[in-house]
Structures are given as structure tokens and as C-alpha cells.
Write an enzyme that holds these catalytic residues in place. Sequence first.
Site, PDB file in Angstrom:
ATOM      1  N   GLY A  70      -9.440  -8.255   0.132  1.00 28.01           N
ATOM      2  CA  GLY A  70      -8.248  -8.537   1.073  1.00 28.01           C
ATOM      3  C   GLY A  70      -7.544  -9.794   0.521  1.00 28.01           C
ATOM      4  N   GLY A 130     -12.412  -3.814   1.214  1.00 31.68           N
ATOM      5  CA  GLY A 130     -13.905  -3.106   0.996  1.00 31.68           C
ATOM      6  C   GLY A 130     -14.133  -2.377   0.369  1.00 31.68           C
ATOM      7  N   ARG A 137       0.814  -1.075  -0.159  1.00 35.15           N
ATOM      8  CA  ARG A 137       0.556   0.619  -0.117  1.00 35.15           C
ATOM      9  C   ARG A 137       1.155   0.842  -0.073  1.00 35.15           C
ATOM     10  NH1 ARG A 137      -5.037  -1.921   3.704  1.00 35.15           N
ATOM     11  NH2 ARG A 137      -6.465  -2.439   2.028  1.00 35.15           N
ATOM     12  N   LYS A 158     -18.564 -15.997   3.709  1.00 38.06           N
ATOM     13  CA  LYS A 158     -20.006 -15.697   3.646  1.00 38.06           C
ATOM     14  C   LYS A 158     -20.617 -15.410   2.703  1.00 38.06           C
ATOM     15  CE  LYS A 158     -19.386 -14.758   8.788  1.00 38.06           C
ATOM     16  NZ  LYS A 158     -19.380 -14.135  10.214  1.00 38.06           N
TER      17      LYS A 158
HETATM   18  P1  ADP Z   1     -11.925 -11.712   0.543  1.00 39.84           P
HETATM   19  O1  ADP Z   1     -11.849 -10.854   1.483  1.00 39.84           O
HETATM   20  O2  ADP Z   1     -11.183 -12.384  -0.925  1.00 39.84           O
HETATM   21  O3  ADP Z   1     -13.441 -10.723   0.037  1.00 39.84           O
HETATM   22  P2  ADP Z   1     -13.720 -13.049   1.994  1.00 39.84           P
HETATM   23  O4  ADP Z   1     -13.061 -12.447   3.335  1.00 39.84           O
HETATM   24  O5  ADP Z   1     -14.853 -13.204   1.905  1.00 39.84           O
HETATM   25  O6  ADP Z   1     -12.718 -13.199   1.668  1.00 39.84           O
HETATM   26  O7  ADP Z   1     -13.151 -14.401   2.151  1.00 39.84           O
HETATM   27  C1  ADP Z   1     -12.213 -15.397   2.978  1.00 39.84           C
HETATM   28  C2  ADP Z   1     -12.025 -16.187   4.466  1.00 39.84           C
HETATM   29  O8  ADP Z   1     -12.708 -17.043   3.482  1.00 39.84           O
HETATM   30  C3  ADP Z   1     -10.508 -16.826   3.958  1.00 39.84           C
HETATM   31  O9  ADP Z   1      -9.863 -16.849   4.905  1.00 39.84           O
HETATM   32  C4  ADP Z   1     -10.820 -19.186   3.782  1.00 39.84           C
HETATM   33  O10 ADP Z   1     -10.104 -19.260   4.978  1.00 39.84           O
HETATM   34  C5  ADP Z   1     -12.181 -18.614   3.977  1.00 39.84           C
HETATM   35  N1  ADP Z   1     -12.829 -19.978   3.391  1.00 39.84           N
HETATM   36  C6  ADP Z   1     -12.714 -19.976   2.333  1.00 39.84           C
HETATM   37  N2  ADP Z   1     -13.462 -21.257   1.618  1.00 39.84           N
HETATM   38  C7  ADP Z   1     -13.990 -21.922   3.416  1.00 39.84           C
HETATM   39  C8  ADP Z   1     -14.567 -22.801   3.348  1.00 39.84           C
HETATM   40  N3  ADP Z   1     -14.990 -24.150   2.941  1.00 39.84           N
HETATM   41  N4  ADP Z   1     -15.257 -23.403   5.238  1.00 39.84           N
HETATM   42  C9  ADP Z   1     -14.819 -21.112   5.751  1.00 39.84           C
HETATM   43  N5  ADP Z   1     -13.471 -20.624   5.268  1.00 39.84           N
HETATM   44  C10 ADP Z   1     -13.824 -21.096   3.577  1.00 39.84           C
HETATM   45 MG    MG Z   2     -11.847 -11.035   3.985  1.00 47.25          MG
END
Ligand code: ADP
Ligand code: MG
Length: 422
Positions: A379, A402, A40, A226
Site C-alpha cells: 500500500g 496485504g 479502488r 520492518k
Molecule cells: P508497503 O505498504 O509498501 O508494504 P511498509 O508498510 O512495509 O510498505 O512500509 C512503509 C513505511 O516504511 C513508510 O511509511 C516509510 O516511511 C517507512 N520507512 C521506510 N524507510 C524507513 C526508515 N529508514 N526508517 C523508518 N521508517 C521507514
Molecule cells: Mg504499508
Amino acid sequence: MNYNKKTVKDIDVAGKKVLLRCDFNVPQDKTTGAITDDKRIRAALPTIQYLLDQNAAVIACSHLGKPVATFDSYVKKQAEKGKDPASITEEEWKKSLAKLSLAPVAKRLAELLGREVIMAADVVGSDAQAKAAALKPGQILLLENTRFEKGETKNDPALAKAMAAMAEVYVSDAFGAVHRAHASTAGVADYLPAVSGFLIQKELEIIGGALADPKRPLVAILGGSKVSSKIGVINNLLEIADTIIIGGGMCYTFAKAQGASVGNSLLEADWLDYCKEMMTKAQAKGVKLLLPVDGVAAKEFSADAAPVAVEGNGIPDGMMGMDIGPKTIALYAEAVKDAGTVIWNGPMGVFEFPAFAEGTRAIAKALAESGAITIIGGGDSAAAVQQLGYADKMTHISTGGGASLEFMEGKELPGVACLLDA
Ligand code: ADP
Ligand code: MG
């Protein structure tokens, strides 16, 4: 997409005092405080260098982490965590603030720029005011963590005004914070001519371009933990994309909505109807919605858990889904292969555990080899791509998790809306 905001190039900054909001919210080692990733800081360099070359006096600022700005709220927060309020001292609170000082950022920035970065001891206090007043063209000053001021997150006009009073022009380049209407990200624009730096311009041109006028087919890959955190994104991308791929923890709520049983997998029962709605919407719009056809499960959520291959979209009782399986990887890689543009947000599995990182690794590889415009938002997805060694193969990795999500949801970004129109 035509970027429709004024940038530093549209305004005269020579010899002027410029308040520059950066996103220096860098990850730090918990014990030593060392900066573990300076991405960053590097991302802010083109704008800083430009301003210095133009002979502006640069007053940079940023937030870092989540300091608690007053002793009273610190006591309250600690009490909520179960601590005895009487045992909490002011020294302890001050120590928690010191850990979030921007001083290490000033040091790293000075190394990267090859010149002195003057550090202020406060944000709008006497030290900042004096140093800003004495700042000469071609010099750079870094204010302390903006969140040390309680007015920052409340977008307090008094704080915004005090920050603005130190400068003649406001430049925002903090893409990672543009989804927040805080005093330093939006409020100051009420008091100064406000334009963007090159990072915000680049992020919005690339991500905005992929949303507004994508090279097709546009494939959106959504994963992560989620459904509920990506509702707006799924809904908005269903309007734009040709194919939507679902993986990660959120796929089990979709699988359940299709009638499969998912064992102990991540499940958001409140969102089952929403998943059904999205599947119907995809069909009505002719958007291909791809869901896993096999998976990798485990008995427990742990790095040492033995991976168990599972056929079909469900997960057996007593197990939880941890990653997509080999047939799903092949299906998803095929969809990515012919894509014109791929937007990826959310890992395909629990990539932090090596035994469950294969789905995320294979999809990253498919993107790297696709020839498509590849955009990584989120992230954890950015961290995954980095960790798996594919970062330099992607067209764009967003510096704002975000912010990129809210942008993909089609939401207005307050830190951009407040800037002057081009
Ligand atoms: P991003 O930051 O890229 O938007 P998220 O914050 O939504 O992604 O999600 C990332 C997290 O999701 C990671 O820490 C990963 O371990 C978790 N994750 C991915 N697949 C699963 C799963 N099947 N069960 C539980 N957690 C999961
Ligand atoms: Mg995340």
C-alpha cells in the site's frame, strides 16, 4: 500464468441477481469524509459494467475501514484507550459507524457509471432484503458496510447464508480483501456458484505470472519499515528472483547482522539471525542480495530534521537511518536497468518527508525508465509511486497491499481458493 479460476465470462449472469464483492475500502478525509483516492472504485468498473451490460441485477458489497460492530465491543475498545466506560454513549458509537457508511462510495460510483446506484441502509436487514428483491436487471444496489455485521470478520455462516440468499450468483472482485476469510469474501461461496471478476483475474495473472514464469532477470526490491512484516516475502522471493535489493527501515537489521552499528535506526533485534540466514540462503542459491553502501541519516524522526550523508552501511551513534544514499541509488538503479521484471514492495526511505524521499524517487524513476515489466505491491509503495508522479509509468500497481504481500509469500488466498476452478 494461466489463471485457473472461473470468471464472470464462464457463467451465465443474464437476468440474474449477482452478489458482487468489491474492495471499496477507500481512503477518506478525516474531517470531511470525502474520498481522497477513488482508484479502488475505478478498478471495479470493468466488472460492474460487464455485469450491467449482461443485464444482471448487481448487488454490490464491500467493507470500509474498521467499524466496531457492536456497542459492547465499542465500549471495551474505548475503555482500552483509557476512556471512562460510563461516559460512552450509544450515540457516539452510532456516529463512529455513520462515518464508515458506504453512502459516499455509492455517490462516487454513480458518477463514474453515469447511472443510479441504489443504496441500502443495512447489509442483510429489511432494507437490503427489500431493495435486493425489487432490483431489476441492469440496476445496481450497494449494500452497507459489510463490517457493520459482527459476523463478517468471523466468517459467520449465518451471515454468509443471508447474503447469499439475496442472489443467484457470487462474483468476487475484491482483490484487496482476498487474503481474508470473511463472510462476504469467502463464506458466501459455500452457498452460491462463485466466480471472479476481471480485477482479481488481472492481479493474479500479472503478479502470478511474474512469480511463476518471469521475464528474467527478475529483480525484487524490498523495503518499508520492518523485516518482520516481509519475512515470508523475502524467503519466498529468494527461491525465485535473480537479484534481491534491500532498502527502507528493514536494511538496518541486515546491516547490524553484518556487524555494522546502526545508531537509533529501526532495528528488530529478534530478526538478526533471520537476516543472517537469508544472506546465507542467497549465497547458496546464487541470488544477488544487494544491501545499502551509504545512507542518509537524521538526529530525529521528523520532517524538519536535517539530512546527514553517511558513508558505508552503518549509521553513527545518536542518529537514525532515513533513506538510502547516492552510491546505493546508483548501485540499485544499475541492477534495475537490465531487469526483465521488477517486483517492488516497500519504500526505500521515509518518503513521506521530502528530505528523505530521494531514494524512493530515484528507484521509481529507474523502474519507469527500465523497459522491464514493473509491478508495485504494498500500500505505501503504491502511494509513494503515485505521489512521486510515476504511477502511469508502471506496468501494474496492485490494488491490494496485504493481499499482494500474502500472494508473494506463496500463501493460499481464501477469497480465491473458494471460487470455482476453471
Ligand atoms: P508497503 O505498504 O509498501 O508494504 P511498509 O508498510 O512495509 O510498505 O512500509 C512503509 C513505511 O516504511 C513508510 O511509511 C516509510 O516511511 C517507512 N520507512 C521506510 N524507510 C524507513 C526508515 N529508514 N526508517 C523508518 N521508517 C521507514
Ligand atoms: Mg504499508
